[in-house]
Design an enzyme around this catalytic site. Structure first.
Site, PDB file in Angstrom:
ATOM      1  N   CYS A  74       0.825  -1.216   0.000  1.00 38.95           N
ATOM      2  CA  CYS A  74       0.000   0.000   0.000  1.00 38.95           C
ATOM      3  C   CYS A  74       0.858   1.263   0.000  1.00 38.95           C
ATOM      4  O   CYS A  74       1.458   1.577  -1.022  1.00 38.95           O
ATOM      5  CB  CYS A  74      -1.011  -0.052   1.134  1.00 38.95           C
ATOM      6  SG  CYS A  74      -2.426   1.008   0.808  1.00 38.95           S
ATOM      7  N   ILE A 129      -7.386  -0.423   1.190  1.00 36.22           N
ATOM      8  CA  ILE A 129      -7.718   0.735   2.024  1.00 36.22           C
ATOM      9  C   ILE A 129      -7.021   1.959   1.425  1.00 36.22           C
ATOM     10  O   ILE A 129      -5.797   2.065   1.479  1.00 36.22           O
ATOM     11  CB  ILE A 129      -7.248   0.521   3.483  1.00 36.22           C
ATOM     12  CG1 ILE A 129      -7.818  -0.774   4.061  1.00 36.22           C
ATOM     13  CG2 ILE A 129      -7.632   1.723   4.350  1.00 36.22           C
ATOM     14  CD1 ILE A 129      -7.185  -1.203   5.383  1.00 36.22           C
ATOM     15  N   HIS A 165      -3.486  -5.181   1.590  1.00 33.20           N
ATOM     16  CA  HIS A 165      -2.873  -5.422   2.906  1.00 33.20           C
ATOM     17  C   HIS A 165      -2.925  -6.891   3.324  1.00 33.20           C
ATOM     18  O   HIS A 165      -3.790  -7.268   4.125  1.00 33.20           O
ATOM     19  CB  HIS A 165      -3.605  -4.605   3.973  1.00 33.20           C
ATOM     20  CG  HIS A 165      -3.422  -3.130   3.854  1.00 33.20           C
ATOM     21  ND1 HIS A 165      -2.478  -2.426   4.583  1.00 33.20           N
ATOM     22  CD2 HIS A 165      -4.053  -2.222   3.091  1.00 33.20           C
ATOM     23  CE1 HIS A 165      -2.537  -1.162   4.271  1.00 33.20           C
ATOM     24  NE2 HIS A 165      -3.485  -0.987   3.372  1.00 33.20           N
ATOM     25  N   GLU A 167      -1.252  -8.283   5.487  1.00 36.57           N
ATOM     26  CA  GLU A 167      -1.022  -8.372   6.945  1.00 36.57           C
ATOM     27  C   GLU A 167      -2.329  -8.229   7.731  1.00 36.57           C
ATOM     28  O   GLU A 167      -2.337  -8.474   8.929  1.00 36.57           O
ATOM     29  CB  GLU A 167       0.016  -7.328   7.388  1.00 36.57           C
ATOM     30  CG  GLU A 167      -0.467  -5.895   7.518  1.00 36.57           C
ATOM     31  CD  GLU A 167      -0.660  -5.172   6.189  1.00 36.57           C
ATOM     32  OE1 GLU A 167      -0.517  -5.809   5.117  1.00 36.57           O
ATOM     33  OE2 GLU A 167      -0.980  -3.967   6.220  1.00 36.57           O
TER      34      GLU A 167
HETATM   35  N1  GLN Z   1      -2.938   5.926  -0.374  1.00 34.31           N
HETATM   36  C1  GLN Z   1      -2.181   5.998   0.833  1.00 34.31           C
HETATM   37  C2  GLN Z   1      -0.901   6.794   0.650  1.00 34.31           C
HETATM   38  O1  GLN Z   1      -0.621   7.268  -0.394  1.00 34.31           O
HETATM   39  C3  GLN Z   1      -1.816   4.619   1.323  1.00 34.31           C
HETATM   40  C4  GLN Z   1      -2.950   3.993   2.077  1.00 34.31           C
HETATM   41  C5  GLN Z   1      -2.553   2.791   2.874  1.00 34.31           C
HETATM   42  O2  GLN Z   1      -1.374   2.469   3.044  1.00 34.31           O
HETATM   43  N2  GLN Z   1      -3.531   2.126   3.438  1.00 34.31           N
HETATM   44  O3  GLN Z   1      -0.179   6.953   1.587  1.00 34.31           O
END
Ligand code: GLN
Length: 185
Positions: A74, A129, A165, A167
């Site tokens: 992410c 997310i 994610h 995790e």
């Molecule tokens: N979009 C977020 C960012 O750019 C990342 C979101 C996440 O790690 N859940 O930091």
């Protein structure tokens, strides 16, 4: 485990279950002797800012360019990219890829989706997310997972990225995959 901000604990717990010894990296010296580095989800602008302040931005780059295995989830995937589609923020630039941050909309648009992953026999449930995606990748980047046309998992010589994610699930196949295919443990 890069432990500046974000989903550190969840990764550490899984690594312990899988029998590897997690090291929480907060300073340049902590990178010494690591078999691999996970850059977690969280907030990429915050992690990027602390990477610059701590001197870790350059150290993580040299760890990687000397062959050190890295997995970005992410926010970690955002940081691994070489460019973002909008805005300016510090990036590690480990992968030849253009990343769209928050590529699936805002926090309320978080969702779960079963994904077909190259090399996995069964689908993997991705928890997204405020997830990013790669809009485009250059040579040397192998796409291993997509949602429609959006690239959500990719692999290079010594790097793995996932927009979701692993995790936050009980499915440890991506952690095992990183240890086996990227860290060669
Ligand atoms: N979009 C977020 C960012 O750019 C990342 C979101 C996440 O790690 N859940 O930091």
């Amino acid at each position: 485990m890069l432990a500046l901000q974000g989903d550190v604990r969840e990764h550490v717990d899984i690594l312990e279950k899988l029998g590897v010894e997690p090291v929480e990296v907060r300073d340049v010296e902590d990178l010494e002797g690591l078999a691999g580095l996970i850059v977690p989800g969280g907030e990429s602008t915050t992690i990027g800012k602390i990477l610059v302040e701590s001197g870790l931005l350059d150290s993580v780059r040299s760890f990687f360019y000397k062959g050190g295995p890295v997995w970005g989830t992410c926010a970690g995937m955002v940081l691994a990219a070489s460019a973002t589609t909008s805005g300016r923020q510090p990036l590690l630039g480990l992968m030849n890829a253009l990343v769209e941050r928050n590529g699936f909309g805002r926090q309320v648009n978080s969702f779960e989706k079963d994904l077909e992953i190259e090399g996995f026999e069964e689908p993997f449930t991705g928890v997204f997310i405020r997830a990013p995606f790669f809009e485009d990748v250059g040579p040397g980047v192998e796409v291993i997972g997509k949602v429609g046309e959006k690239i959500v998992a990719a692999k290079g010589e010594n790097i793995l990225v996932t927009a979701f994610h692993p995790e936050l699930t009980d499915d440890h196949r991506f952690h095992e995959y990183f240890l086996r295919e990227v860290c060669k443990l």
